[in-house]
Design a protein around this motif. Structure first.
Motif, PDB file in Angstrom:
ATOM      1  N   GLN A  12       0.815  -1.219   0.000  1.00  0.00           N
ATOM      2  CA  GLN A  12       0.000   0.000   0.000  1.00  0.00           C
ATOM      3  C   GLN A  12       0.849   1.270   0.000  1.00  0.00           C
ATOM      4  OE1 GLN A  12      -2.584  -0.378   3.398  1.00  0.00           O
ATOM      5  NE2 GLN A  12      -3.730  -2.098   2.508  1.00  0.00           N
ATOM      6  N   HIS A  13       2.148   1.124   0.214  1.00  0.00           N
ATOM      7  CA  HIS A  13       2.993   2.321   0.326  1.00  0.00           C
ATOM      8  C   HIS A  13       4.079   2.434  -0.739  1.00  0.00           C
ATOM      9  CE1 HIS A  13       0.979   2.238   4.226  1.00  0.00           C
ATOM     10  NE2 HIS A  13       1.167   3.539   4.225  1.00  0.00           N
ATOM     11  N   TYR A  26       6.377   5.210   0.644  1.00  0.00           N
ATOM     12  CA  TYR A  26       5.832   6.454   1.196  1.00  0.00           C
ATOM     13  C   TYR A  26       5.725   6.355   2.716  1.00  0.00           C
ATOM     14  CZ  TYR A  26       3.572  10.930   1.118  1.00  0.00           C
ATOM     15  OH  TYR A  26       3.309  12.261   1.293  1.00  0.00           O
ATOM     16  N   ASP A  28       3.943   7.702   6.118  1.00  0.00           N
ATOM     17  CA  ASP A  28       2.743   8.403   6.587  1.00  0.00           C
ATOM     18  C   ASP A  28       3.025   9.342   7.753  1.00  0.00           C
ATOM     19  OD1 ASP A  28       0.860   7.259   4.827  1.00  0.00           O
ATOM     20  OD2 ASP A  28       0.802   5.426   6.030  1.00  0.00           O
ATOM     21  N   LEU A  29       4.000   8.984   8.563  1.00  0.00           N
ATOM     22  CA  LEU A  29       4.278   9.825   9.731  1.00  0.00           C
ATOM     23  C   LEU A  29       5.762   9.766  10.058  1.00  0.00           C
ATOM     24  CD1 LEU A  29       3.249  11.563  12.141  1.00  0.00           C
ATOM     25  CD2 LEU A  29       2.927   9.426  13.409  1.00  0.00           C
ATOM     26  N   LEU A  56       2.983  15.920   7.916  1.00  0.00           N
ATOM     27  CA  LEU A  56       3.112  14.496   8.259  1.00  0.00           C
ATOM     28  C   LEU A  56       4.327  14.302   9.160  1.00  0.00           C
ATOM     29  CD1 LEU A  56       2.344  12.807   4.790  1.00  0.00           C
ATOM     30  CD2 LEU A  56       0.753  13.406   6.621  1.00  0.00           C
ATOM     31  N   LEU A 117      -2.095   9.408  16.972  1.00  0.00           N
ATOM     32  CA  LEU A 117      -1.443   9.621  15.672  1.00  0.00           C
ATOM     33  C   LEU A 117      -0.980   8.305  15.058  1.00  0.00           C
ATOM     34  CD1 LEU A 117       0.773  12.784  16.180  1.00  0.00           C
ATOM     35  CD2 LEU A 117      -0.757  12.378  14.251  1.00  0.00           C
ATOM     36  N   GLN A 119      -1.626   4.850  13.910  1.00  0.00           N
ATOM     37  CA  GLN A 119      -2.822   4.099  13.548  1.00  0.00           C
ATOM     38  C   GLN A 119      -2.465   2.894  12.678  1.00  0.00           C
ATOM     39  OE1 GLN A 119      -5.558   6.909  11.738  1.00  0.00           O
ATOM     40  NE2 GLN A 119      -5.303   8.375  13.431  1.00  0.00           N
ATOM     41  N   GLY A 121      -1.949   0.226   9.793  1.00  0.00           N
ATOM     42  CA  GLY A 121      -1.718   0.312   8.350  1.00  0.00           C
ATOM     43  C   GLY A 121      -0.801   1.435   7.921  1.00  0.00           C
ATOM     44  N   MET A 122      -0.313   2.224   8.873  1.00  0.00           N
ATOM     45  CA  MET A 122       0.559   3.349   8.505  1.00  0.00           C
ATOM     46  C   MET A 122       2.019   2.896   8.390  1.00  0.00           C
ATOM     47  SD  MET A 122      -0.920   6.249  11.089  1.00  0.00           S
ATOM     48  CE  MET A 122       0.216   7.567  10.635  1.00  0.00           C
TER      49      MET A 122
ATOM     50  N   PHE B 185       1.407   9.619  -6.087  1.00  0.00           N
ATOM     51  CA  PHE B 185       1.043   8.761  -4.954  1.00  0.00           C
ATOM     52  C   PHE B 185       0.260   9.566  -3.920  1.00  0.00           C
ATOM     53  CE2 PHE B 185       1.517   6.744  -0.868  1.00  0.00           C
ATOM     54  CZ  PHE B 185       1.394   5.389  -1.140  1.00  0.00           C
ATOM     55  N   ARG B 189      -3.558   9.075  -1.862  1.00  0.00           N
ATOM     56  CA  ARG B 189      -3.507   8.634  -0.458  1.00  0.00           C
ATOM     57  C   ARG B 189      -4.862   8.830   0.199  1.00  0.00           C
ATOM     58  NH1 ARG B 189      -0.837  11.423   3.476  1.00  0.00           N
ATOM     59  NH2 ARG B 189      -0.438   9.717   4.870  1.00  0.00           N
ATOM     60  N   LYS B 193      -6.048   9.373   6.669  1.00  0.00           N
ATOM     61  CA  LYS B 193      -4.793   9.239   7.414  1.00  0.00           C
ATOM     62  C   LYS B 193      -4.547  10.523   8.219  1.00  0.00           C
ATOM     63  CE  LYS B 193      -2.829   5.622   4.972  1.00  0.00           C
ATOM     64  NZ  LYS B 193      -1.911   4.564   5.286  1.00  0.00           N
ATOM     65  N   PRO B 194      -3.978  10.375   9.401  1.00  0.00           N
ATOM     66  CA  PRO B 194      -3.830  11.549  10.255  1.00  0.00           C
ATOM     67  C   PRO B 194      -2.797  12.540   9.713  1.00  0.00           C
ATOM     68  CG  PRO B 194      -2.662   9.683  11.189  1.00  0.00           C
ATOM     69  CD  PRO B 194      -3.411   9.161  10.002  1.00  0.00           C
ATOM     70  N   ASP B 195      -3.004  13.820  10.001  1.00  0.00           N
ATOM     71  CA  ASP B 195      -1.934  14.770   9.746  1.00  0.00           C
ATOM     72  C   ASP B 195      -1.687  15.609  10.986  1.00  0.00           C
ATOM     73  OD1 ASP B 195      -2.711  17.684   9.428  1.00  0.00           O
ATOM     74  OD2 ASP B 195      -4.207  16.736   8.138  1.00  0.00           O
ATOM     75  N   THR B 196      -0.509  16.206  11.038  1.00  0.00           N
ATOM     76  CA  THR B 196      -0.067  16.846  12.276  1.00  0.00           C
ATOM     77  C   THR B 196      -0.229  18.360  12.244  1.00  0.00           C
ATOM     78  OG1 THR B 196       2.177  17.067  11.417  1.00  0.00           O
ATOM     79  CG2 THR B 196       1.689  15.062  12.657  1.00  0.00           C
TER      80      THR B 196
END
Ligand code: SF4
Lengths: 466, 207
Positions: A12-13, A26, A28-29, A56, A117, A119, A121-122, B185, B189, B193-196
């Motif tokens: 997925q990334h 990619y 995510d965080l 992010l 923050l 979660q 799947g990240m 990409f 997305r 999804k969380p962002d800060t």
């Protein structure tokens, strides 16, 4: 084709894949802290690059902060400079920073889950090897070096070879008094400090399912001590329950969509791992490390092992070195080892459940006169919660010190260190030579075992101790 | 990143297994915000022992380090690699390496060469007996050889790392050539999804 959860998250990334090259993945965080980021930001400056996705990215300060009164000037000028550099970098590159006067400040691997923050799947990275902690939520999370920190800041991606996969299954049930810490120490003892090299681990089985989210974080946290960069647990009701209502968790319709996506994150029936490891929960006892690697541990009921019994010549040599450094004799019963210091805290065992467990042991008792003991909550919210429950008072009454949140004596970058020759029971994750102070000797244990050792002045079997 | 084509010189025999990055670069030096100058701090605590191998003047300036299994385990601190680099080490040869350390080396431009245990043991005892003994590493042909002997071994290297090492290519620059792929990409997305970005404004200050 059936897939493991690890392969699913990976796929997925993938931004780009090309034969003969690593995948571009990619992120995510990206969590950032003061110690491994200054040179990365400097690199961006030198090349005129920006942070691609400050939204992010989240920075905090933890490794090098004082855990004493923070309204006083920082006692260490180098630490002050490093914290100031983090502030300046966050400002210059528009990255959010939870600084020492923010209530949410704390150890990077504690604050992100706490705020929701982290979660399922990240992909999550941080310039810190214990980033594997976030795997407890079914995220693919691993530590990176400073060059990679710069790479993620600039591109929000990493170049990575697809890892091998390892299934670590812990079956059955744990006995009373046996904790997540003991489970992971037993796993590392079984696979060895390099058993997981090149792999990502999925922790499975009844025992793992039975652990709370915080217990799962303890297990995933120490994944790197077995050589694997990442370890995870597939999300379930506990994961969803934990995340619900957290500040950064999705809400409303998005929550429902998210839960649906998270529930699909399981290893398919029939999917194959490259390596399989199995442990029986019933056979795991409270563990204590006796040496200078996290794999050198034994059940509390046994004795310091004989180097002659080591599996290989190299292991024998390592064991001999460890015994010299630790000033221990082979054959000494673990319960007879006296300690000088106790440290309860760190990203392994600095969460509220850990403090509750330690406080339950300490309640109404006194720290032995020969021992100096310290409790360092992992984050601002953990500290507040503990104080709301009166845990700090239990600790203070028993003679423990109660500190401000941070990494503290886990790595001893701040003044919280062992003196040469001092022996500690510690709830942290590394017993390397000098880790907690030059010449200091560290025994890794669970919070319950650490608290009991503080009171008795030596290790005791928490299962039999009253 | 610097380009490396060959490494030629003597080797420091660090005959220990599971050498962790806390030993290579102790924590007190992680407070520095500079990128260079870490060489004098490498193995700081072990160096206090006069018999520790790096104190032997016969190995001063050696470009190669020989080590045992699982070299570089533990903390992700790249400072450990910077320390070796600043000591003048260009290649480490060991039976195995820890993942993060190895990755960090590949970014900095330090070769990590895995050879079978018996070959490392041979090189180790040779370097102990003959401190000035010369070893040559050739990246293009992927060989390690001992000067003045017929001893030569092939080593594996990830083709992409090899390409970058030989040409001294900057990893970030290479990735930015695919900036379009990254943007594409990002468009797909999932929004949940969380962002800060909220972290700026929802501040919770003490007092
Ligand atoms: S608590 Fe210890 S192991 Fe965890 S992040 Fe801090 S220094 Fe690293």
């Amino acid at each position: 084709m059936p897939k493991t959860i690890i392969e699913k998250i990976w796929e997925q990334h993938v931004v780009r894949t090309h034969p003969g090259e690593p995948d571009l993945l990619y992120i995510d965080l990206h969590l950032v802290h003061e110690v491994t980021s200054p040179q990365a930001f400097e690199g961006l400056r030198l090349t005129n690059r920006k942070v691609r996705r400050p939204d992010l990215t989240l920075a905090t300060v933890d490794h090098n902060v004082p855990t004493t009164d923070r309204s006083l000037p920082n006692p260490d000028p180098l630490s002050a400079q490093q914290l100031e550099t983090m502030r300046q970098n966050a400002k210059d590159f528009a990255v959010p920073l939870w600084d020492i006067f923010d209530l949410r400040q704390g150890i990077v691997h504690i604050i992100s889950p706490e705020q929701g923050l982290t979660q399922p799947g990240m992909t999550i990275v941080c310039g810190d090897s214990h980033t594997s902690t976030h795997g407890a939520f079914g995220a693919l999370a691993f530590g990176i070096g400073t060059s990679e920190v710069e790479h993620v800041l600039a591109t929000q991606t990493l170049t990575q070879m697809a890892p091998k996969t390892m299934s670590v299954e812990v079956t059955g049930k744990l006995a009373e008094g046996v904790t997540a810490k003991d489970v992971v120490l037993a796993i590392i003892n079984k696979i060895g400090v390099d058993g997981g090299v090149g792999h990502v681990i999925e922790y499975r089985g009844e025992v793992i399912r039975s652990l709370s989210m915080e217990g799962r974080m303890t297990v995933c946290n120490m994944t790197i001590e077995g050589g694997a960069r990442a370890g995870l647990v597939a999300p379930d009701e506990k994961t969803i329950e934990y995340l619900k209502g957290r500040p950064y968790a999705p809400t409303g319709e998005e929550w429902d969509k998210a839960v649906e996506a998270w529930n699909a994150l399981v290893t398919d029936e029939g999917a194959k791992f490259d390596t399989y490891v199995e442990l029986k929960g019933e056979e795991i006892a409270p563990h204590v490390t006796w040496g200078t690697t996290p794999a050198q541990s034994v059940p509390i009921t046994s004795s310091v092992p004989k180097p002659e019994d080591a599996v290989s010549a190299a292991a024998k040599e390592t064991a001999e070195r460890s015994l010299v450094y630790m000033d221990l004799k082979a054959g000494t019963p673990i319960e007879e080892i006296s300690i000088d210091r106790v440290f309860i805290g760190s990203c392994t065992n600095g969460r509220i459940e850990d403090l509750r467990a330690a406080a339950a042991v300490a309640k109404g008792r006194k720290v032995a006169s020969t021992v100096r003991a310290m409790v360092v909550p992992g984050s601002g919210p953990v500290k507040m919660q503990a104080e709301a429950e009166g845990l700090h008072q239990i600790f203070l009454d028993a003679g423990f010190e109660w500190r401000e949140p941070g990494c503290s004596m886990c790595l001893g970058m701040n003044p919280d260190i062992l003196l040469p020759g001092e022996r500690a029971a510690s709830t942290s994750n590394r017993n390397f030579e000098g880790r907690q102070g030059v010449g200091g000797r560290t025994h890794l244990v669970s919070p319950e075992m650490a608290a009991a050792a503080a009171i008795e002045g030596h290790f005791v079997d928490i299962r039999r101790w009253k | 990143m610097r380009a490396i084509k060959t490494v030629n010189g003597n080797a420091i025999p660090l005959n220990r297994a599971d050498v962790d990055t806390d030993q290579i670069m102790p924590k007190q030096f992680l407070k520095r915000i500079e990128r260079s100058g870490y060489g004098p701090f490498a193995f700081f605590d072990w160096k206090k022992d006069p018999s520790f191998v790096t104190n032997n003047p016969a190995y001063a300036g050696a470009p190669i380090m020989l080590a045992q299994q699982n070299f570089g385990c533990g903390s992700s601190r790249e400072h450990a690699v910077w320390g070796l680099e600043d000591m003048g080490i260009t290649a480490v040869i060991a039976p195995s390496f820890a993942d993060i350390f190895r990755n960090n080396c590949s970014k900095v431009g330090l070769l990590t060469i895995e050879l079978p245990q018996e070959d490392v043991d041979y090189l180790m005892s040779r370097a102990e007996e003959l401190p000035g003994g010369n070893i040559t590493i050739d990246v293009a042909s992927q060989t390690v050889s001992v000067s003045g002997t017929a001893w030569s071994r092939h080593f594996d290297i990830d083709p992409f790392v090899k390409h970058r090492t030989l040409n001294g290519l900057d990893d970030i620059g290479l990735t930015l050539q695919h900036a379009d792929d990254i943007s594409k990409f990002e468009e797909s997305r999932p929004a949940l999804k969380p962002d800060t970005s909220r972290a700026f404004t929802d501040s919770l200050k003490i007092g």
